[in-house]
Design a protein around this motif. Structure first.
Motif, PDB file in Angstrom:
ATOM      1  N   LEU A 364       0.835  -1.206   0.000  1.00  0.00           N
ATOM      2  CA  LEU A 364       0.000   0.000   0.000  1.00  0.00           C
ATOM      3  C   LEU A 364       0.868   1.254   0.000  1.00  0.00           C
ATOM      4  O   LEU A 364       0.585   2.230  -0.708  1.00  0.00           O
ATOM      5  N   ALA A 365       1.930   1.232   0.801  1.00  0.00           N
ATOM      6  CA  ALA A 365       2.832   2.389   0.846  1.00  0.00           C
ATOM      7  C   ALA A 365       3.513   2.597  -0.499  1.00  0.00           C
ATOM      8  O   ALA A 365       3.581   3.720  -1.020  1.00  0.00           O
ATOM      9  N   VAL A 366       4.029   1.508  -1.077  1.00  0.00           N
ATOM     10  CA  VAL A 366       4.691   1.612  -2.378  1.00  0.00           C
ATOM     11  C   VAL A 366       3.692   2.044  -3.449  1.00  0.00           C
ATOM     12  O   VAL A 366       3.989   2.893  -4.300  1.00  0.00           O
ATOM     13  N   GLY A 367       2.482   1.463  -3.403  1.00  0.00           N
ATOM     14  CA  GLY A 367       1.466   1.825  -4.383  1.00  0.00           C
ATOM     15  C   GLY A 367       1.055   3.282  -4.285  1.00  0.00           C
ATOM     16  O   GLY A 367       0.841   3.946  -5.297  1.00  0.00           O
ATOM     17  N   SER A 368       0.955   3.800  -3.066  1.00  0.00           N
ATOM     18  CA  SER A 368       0.615   5.210  -2.881  1.00  0.00           C
ATOM     19  C   SER A 368       1.681   6.110  -3.480  1.00  0.00           C
ATOM     20  O   SER A 368       1.383   7.064  -4.211  1.00  0.00           O
ATOM     21  N   ALA A 369       2.940   5.807  -3.143  1.00  0.00           N
ATOM     22  CA  ALA A 369       4.035   6.630  -3.665  1.00  0.00           C
ATOM     23  C   ALA A 369       4.130   6.526  -5.188  1.00  0.00           C
ATOM     24  O   ALA A 369       4.321   7.535  -5.886  1.00  0.00           O
ATOM     25  N   LEU A 370       3.965   5.311  -5.701  1.00  0.00           N
ATOM     26  CA  LEU A 370       4.059   5.109  -7.147  1.00  0.00           C
ATOM     27  C   LEU A 370       2.905   5.795  -7.877  1.00  0.00           C
ATOM     28  O   LEU A 370       3.097   6.443  -8.912  1.00  0.00           O
ATOM     29  N   GLY A 371       1.692   5.647  -7.310  1.00  0.00           N
ATOM     30  CA  GLY A 371       0.547   6.313  -7.917  1.00  0.00           C
ATOM     31  C   GLY A 371       0.710   7.820  -7.921  1.00  0.00           C
ATOM     32  O   GLY A 371       0.410   8.488  -8.920  1.00  0.00           O
ATOM     33  N   GLY A 372       1.185   8.374  -6.803  1.00  0.00           N
ATOM     34  CA  GLY A 372       1.413   9.808  -6.739  1.00  0.00           C
ATOM     35  C   GLY A 372       2.482  10.269  -7.715  1.00  0.00           C
ATOM     36  O   GLY A 372       2.342  11.313  -8.377  1.00  0.00           O
ATOM     37  N   LEU A 373       3.562   9.486  -7.839  1.00  0.00           N
ATOM     38  CA  LEU A 373       4.646   9.842  -8.751  1.00  0.00           C
ATOM     39  C   LEU A 373       4.180   9.822 -10.202  1.00  0.00           C
ATOM     40  O   LEU A 373       4.438  10.751 -10.978  1.00  0.00           O
ATOM     41  N   ILE A 374       3.473   8.745 -10.574  1.00  0.00           N
ATOM     42  CA  ILE A 374       2.972   8.652 -11.949  1.00  0.00           C
ATOM     43  C   ILE A 374       1.952   9.760 -12.219  1.00  0.00           C
ATOM     44  O   ILE A 374       1.960  10.399 -13.278  1.00  0.00           O
ATOM     45  N   GLY A 375       1.077  10.010 -11.236  1.00  0.00           N
ATOM     46  CA  GLY A 375       0.078  11.059 -11.401  1.00  0.00           C
ATOM     47  C   GLY A 375       0.702  12.433 -11.562  1.00  0.00           C
ATOM     48  O   GLY A 375       0.221  13.258 -12.346  1.00  0.00           O
ATOM     49  N   GLU A 376       1.773  12.674 -10.841  1.00  0.00           N
ATOM     50  CA  GLU A 376       2.437  13.975 -10.894  1.00  0.00           C
ATOM     51  C   GLU A 376       3.207  14.164 -12.199  1.00  0.00           C
ATOM     52  O   GLU A 376       3.250  15.280 -12.755  1.00  0.00           O
ATOM     53  N   THR A 377       3.793  13.090 -12.715  1.00  0.00           N
ATOM     54  CA  THR A 377       4.682  13.224 -13.874  1.00  0.00           C
ATOM     55  C   THR A 377       3.992  12.967 -15.214  1.00  0.00           C
ATOM     56  O   THR A 377       4.335  13.602 -16.224  1.00  0.00           O
ATOM     57  N   THR A 378       3.041  12.031 -15.240  1.00  0.00           N
ATOM     58  CA  THR A 378       2.417  11.685 -16.529  1.00  0.00           C
ATOM     59  C   THR A 378       0.908  11.857 -16.536  1.00  0.00           C
ATOM     60  O   THR A 378       0.278  11.682 -17.584  1.00  0.00           O
ATOM     61  N   GLY A 379       0.306  12.141 -15.393  1.00  0.00           N
ATOM     62  CA  GLY A 379      -1.134  12.356 -15.359  1.00  0.00           C
ATOM     63  C   GLY A 379      -1.847  11.370 -14.452  1.00  0.00           C
ATOM     64  O   GLY A 379      -1.445  10.207 -14.330  1.00  0.00           O
ATOM     65  N   VAL A 380      -2.912  11.851 -13.833  1.00  0.00           N
ATOM     66  CA  VAL A 380      -3.685  11.033 -12.895  1.00  0.00           C
ATOM     67  C   VAL A 380      -4.300   9.816 -13.597  1.00  0.00           C
ATOM     68  O   VAL A 380      -4.313   8.705 -13.061  1.00  0.00           O
ATOM     69  N   ARG A 381      -4.799  10.023 -14.808  1.00  0.00           N
ATOM     70  CA  ARG A 381      -5.455   8.917 -15.515  1.00  0.00           C
ATOM     71  C   ARG A 381      -4.474   7.785 -15.814  1.00  0.00           C
ATOM     72  O   ARG A 381      -4.828   6.602 -15.737  1.00  0.00           O
ATOM     73  N   VAL A 382      -3.234   8.103 -16.125  1.00  0.00           N
ATOM     74  CA  VAL A 382      -2.216   7.065 -16.377  1.00  0.00           C
ATOM     75  C   VAL A 382      -1.964   6.258 -15.101  1.00  0.00           C
ATOM     76  O   VAL A 382      -1.826   5.030 -15.137  1.00  0.00           O
ATOM     77  N   ALA A 383      -1.915   6.938 -13.951  1.00  0.00           N
ATOM     78  CA  ALA A 383      -1.718   6.242 -12.677  1.00  0.00           C
ATOM     79  C   ALA A 383      -2.859   5.278 -12.397  1.00  0.00           C
ATOM     80  O   ALA A 383      -2.643   4.155 -11.922  1.00  0.00           O
ATOM     81  N   VAL A 384      -4.087   5.697 -12.711  1.00  0.00           N
ATOM     82  CA  VAL A 384      -5.246   4.822 -12.487  1.00  0.00           C
ATOM     83  C   VAL A 384      -5.176   3.596 -13.391  1.00  0.00           C
ATOM     84  O   VAL A 384      -5.444   2.471 -12.961  1.00  0.00           O
ATOM     85  N   TRP A 385      -4.791   3.788 -14.663  1.00  0.00           N
ATOM     86  CA  TRP A 385      -4.676   2.647 -15.567  1.00  0.00           C
ATOM     87  C   TRP A 385      -3.583   1.677 -15.117  1.00  0.00           C
ATOM     88  O   TRP A 385      -3.757   0.455 -15.171  1.00  0.00           O
ATOM     89  N   ALA A 386      -2.454   2.200 -14.658  1.00  0.00           N
ATOM     90  CA  ALA A 386      -1.366   1.330 -14.191  1.00  0.00           C
ATOM     91  C   ALA A 386      -1.823   0.489 -13.009  1.00  0.00           C
ATOM     92  O   ALA A 386      -1.543  -0.721 -12.934  1.00  0.00           O
ATOM     93  N   GLY A 387      -2.528   1.111 -12.074  1.00  0.00           N
ATOM     94  CA  GLY A 387      -3.041   0.364 -10.928  1.00  0.00           C
ATOM     95  C   GLY A 387      -4.073  -0.664 -11.334  1.00  0.00           C
ATOM     96  O   GLY A 387      -4.105  -1.783 -10.791  1.00  0.00           O
ATOM     97  N   ALA A 388      -4.923  -0.333 -12.293  1.00  0.00           N
ATOM     98  CA  ALA A 388      -5.968  -1.261 -12.720  1.00  0.00           C
ATOM     99  C   ALA A 388      -5.385  -2.510 -13.369  1.00  0.00           C
ATOM    100  O   ALA A 388      -5.870  -3.632 -13.160  1.00  0.00           O
ATOM    101  N   VAL A 389      -4.328  -2.348 -14.156  1.00  0.00           N
ATOM    102  CA  VAL A 389      -3.669  -3.502 -14.784  1.00  0.00           C
ATOM    103  C   VAL A 389      -3.074  -4.429 -13.720  1.00  0.00           C
ATOM    104  O   VAL A 389      -3.207  -5.663 -13.786  1.00  0.00           O
ATOM    105  N   CYS A 390      -2.433  -3.843 -12.726  1.00  0.00           N
ATOM    106  CA  CYS A 390      -1.856  -4.639 -11.632  1.00  0.00           C
ATOM    107  C   CYS A 390      -2.948  -5.363 -10.856  1.00  0.00           C
ATOM    108  O   CYS A 390      -2.828  -6.555 -10.541  1.00  0.00           O
ATOM    109  N   LEU A 391      -4.034  -4.669 -10.571  1.00  0.00           N
ATOM    110  CA  LEU A 391      -5.153  -5.253  -9.832  1.00  0.00           C
ATOM    111  C   LEU A 391      -5.775  -6.413 -10.598  1.00  0.00           C
ATOM    112  O   LEU A 391      -6.123  -7.452 -10.023  1.00  0.00           O
ATOM    113  N   ALA A 392      -5.904  -6.265 -11.906  1.00  0.00           N
ATOM    114  CA  ALA A 392      -6.566  -7.288 -12.715  1.00  0.00           C
ATOM    115  C   ALA A 392      -5.757  -8.571 -12.837  1.00  0.00           C
ATOM    116  O   ALA A 392      -6.324  -9.657 -12.988  1.00  0.00           O
TER     117      ALA A 392
END
Length: 429
Positions: A364-392
């Motif tokens: 959860l900690a790594v995912g939070s930091a990674l999601g925030g980093l991706i959201g900050e650098t490439t966009g929030v929607r990209v972070a959501v897609w990356a998480g969804a692929v991992c979840l699936a």
């Protein structure tokens, strides 16, 4: 412990633990919604700051998760739980006080969520470790079904109520409500009585590192436990990459309200409740381990729909995907935790649970930091897609392991205390 005849609810210790845990989980879920919304709406936090805040809330499991298991195996379980809840109540109460004094800042929120996470480490490990002593190993599946249903109900109530409390009464007032819930839980837990066999068993002390290593070998040396750990870790990683940036997506990008975000997260609690409620029937029909594999195959890929979140019908599509993914989580929590406990002797329960918590909540900690980093650098929607692929794809380790062929829970292991300390070994904390 000899099982008590009749219903679990006739066991006073279980009733007390269940009631107090309900309050504790309610406080946790109100805070889950209110704290990031406070950061975004009051302190103007961006995607990176929101991700950092979410990461710190679970970073404690990476910092002290493993030694906490060894400490819990040494300490009286009830005192651990009471102290953890009292500490969480005091920490959260400091947030509305600072807000009323116009002194609230992001550094304070960072400190509060990090220290709150430290207390949560001990509460989570302690509550899972004390349960077999209170109900007996023969009743673990039934007890875990009740506990997972409780957690799901707290997700629904806490996150739904949390969103509307923020909308109606402001985020600081909602956080004060969470602090009160923790305090009530601590008071209730003083009534738990158990024999604390784990703490009484060792006649000597070994080095902390040796005890931690024993827990790690137990988990990673078992194909079944290793697969359960990997699937749960990937699930948490993907889910938290999404959840870390979801307040920014919902509130800023889509213009939705805090109440809608709370209801969306509450749908996840409903999914966990549905999964926990159907887990025993699925295990009876397909077998305990096979049910874990099949449910992952059926439901986990639906997590991809979460990335389609938008206004109008797309919000319903994303909610349906989130509901399906969390239904799988509910089954995993009930059947997977029962299997973990049955594969572990009493003397290693704290360290086994701490190892899993280290991996799962560390994700959860790594995912939070990674999601925030991706959201900050490439966009929030990209972070959501990356998480969804991992979840699936998180179900694959269990599906490809010996777990999928297990029809029944294994026999309970003999309870063996840790080996005595060598004459030169000393206790380390």
């Amino acid at each position: 412990m000899t099982p008590h005849p009749g219903s679990l609810w006739r066991l006073r210790g279980f009733r007390t633990l269940f009631t107090a845990s309900a309050l504790s989980h309610l406080g946790t879920n109100i805070g889950y919604v209110a704290i990031p919304l406070l950061a975004v709406t009051v302190l103007d936090a961006g995607p990176g700051q929101a991700g950092g805040l979410a990461a710190l809330s679970t970073a404690a499991f990476l910092i002290i998760g493993l030694p906490a298991g060894a400490w819990v195996d040494r300490l009286p379980g009830r005192r651990v739980l009471v102290a953890a809840d009292a500490a969480r109540a005091a920490l959260l109460a400091s947030v509305p006080v600072a807000w009323w004094l116009d002194a609230l800042s992001l550094p304070q929120l960072y400190a509060v969520v990090l220290l709150n996470g430290c207390a949560t480490v001990f509460f989570d490990v302690g509550s899972q470790s004390i349960l077999p002593e209170l109900v007996g190993r023969e009743r673990l599946v039934t007890a875990n079904a009740a506990v997972v249903s409780l957690m799901a109900g707290a997700n629904i109530a806490g996150r739904g109520v949390g969103g509307f409390l923020v909308q109606l009464l402001t985020a600081p007032v909602a956080i004060l409500g969470a602090a009160i819930a923790y305090l009530a839980s601590a008071a209730g837990l003083t009534g738990v009585r158990h024999r604390n066999a784990r703490a009484a068993a060792p006649t000597g002390r070994r080095r902390l590192r040796a005890e931690i290593a024993e827990g790690l070998r137990h988990v990673f040396g078992s194909k079944e436990l290793r697969a359960l750990a990997l699937t749960a870790t990937l699930t948490n990683l993907g889910a938290q990459m999404i959840n870390a940036v979801l307040p920014v997506l919902f509130i800023r990008d889509l213009g939705l309200s805090a109440g809608v975000l709370g209801l969306y997260w509450a749908a996840g609690g409903l999914g966990i409740l549905l999964g926990a409620g159907s887990a025993r029937r699925l295990a009876a029909r397909f077998g305990h381990g096979r049910a874990l594999g099949l449910v992952g195959l059926w439901f986990a890929p639906a997590g991809l729909a979460v990335a389609l979140a938008g206004r109008g019908p797309w919000l319903w599509v994303a909610t349906a995907g989130w509901l399906a993914a969390t239904t799988k989580t509910g089954v995993d929590n009930m059947l997977g935790v029962s299997l973990r406990q049955r594969l572990t002797p009493d003397a290693l329960l704290g360290r086994m649970n701490a190892t899993f918590r280290f991996l799962l909540t560390g994700a959860l900690a790594v995912g939070s930091a990674l999601g925030g980093l991706i959201g900050e650098t490439t966009g929030v929607r990209v972070a959501v897609w990356a998480g969804a692929v991992c979840l699936a794809g998180a179900f694959l380790p269990v599906l490809c392991s010996p777990v999928r062929t297990m029809r029944e829970l294994p026999p309970a292991p003999a309870s063996q205390p840790p080996r005595p300390a060598s004459p030169t070994a000393t206790s380390q904390s």
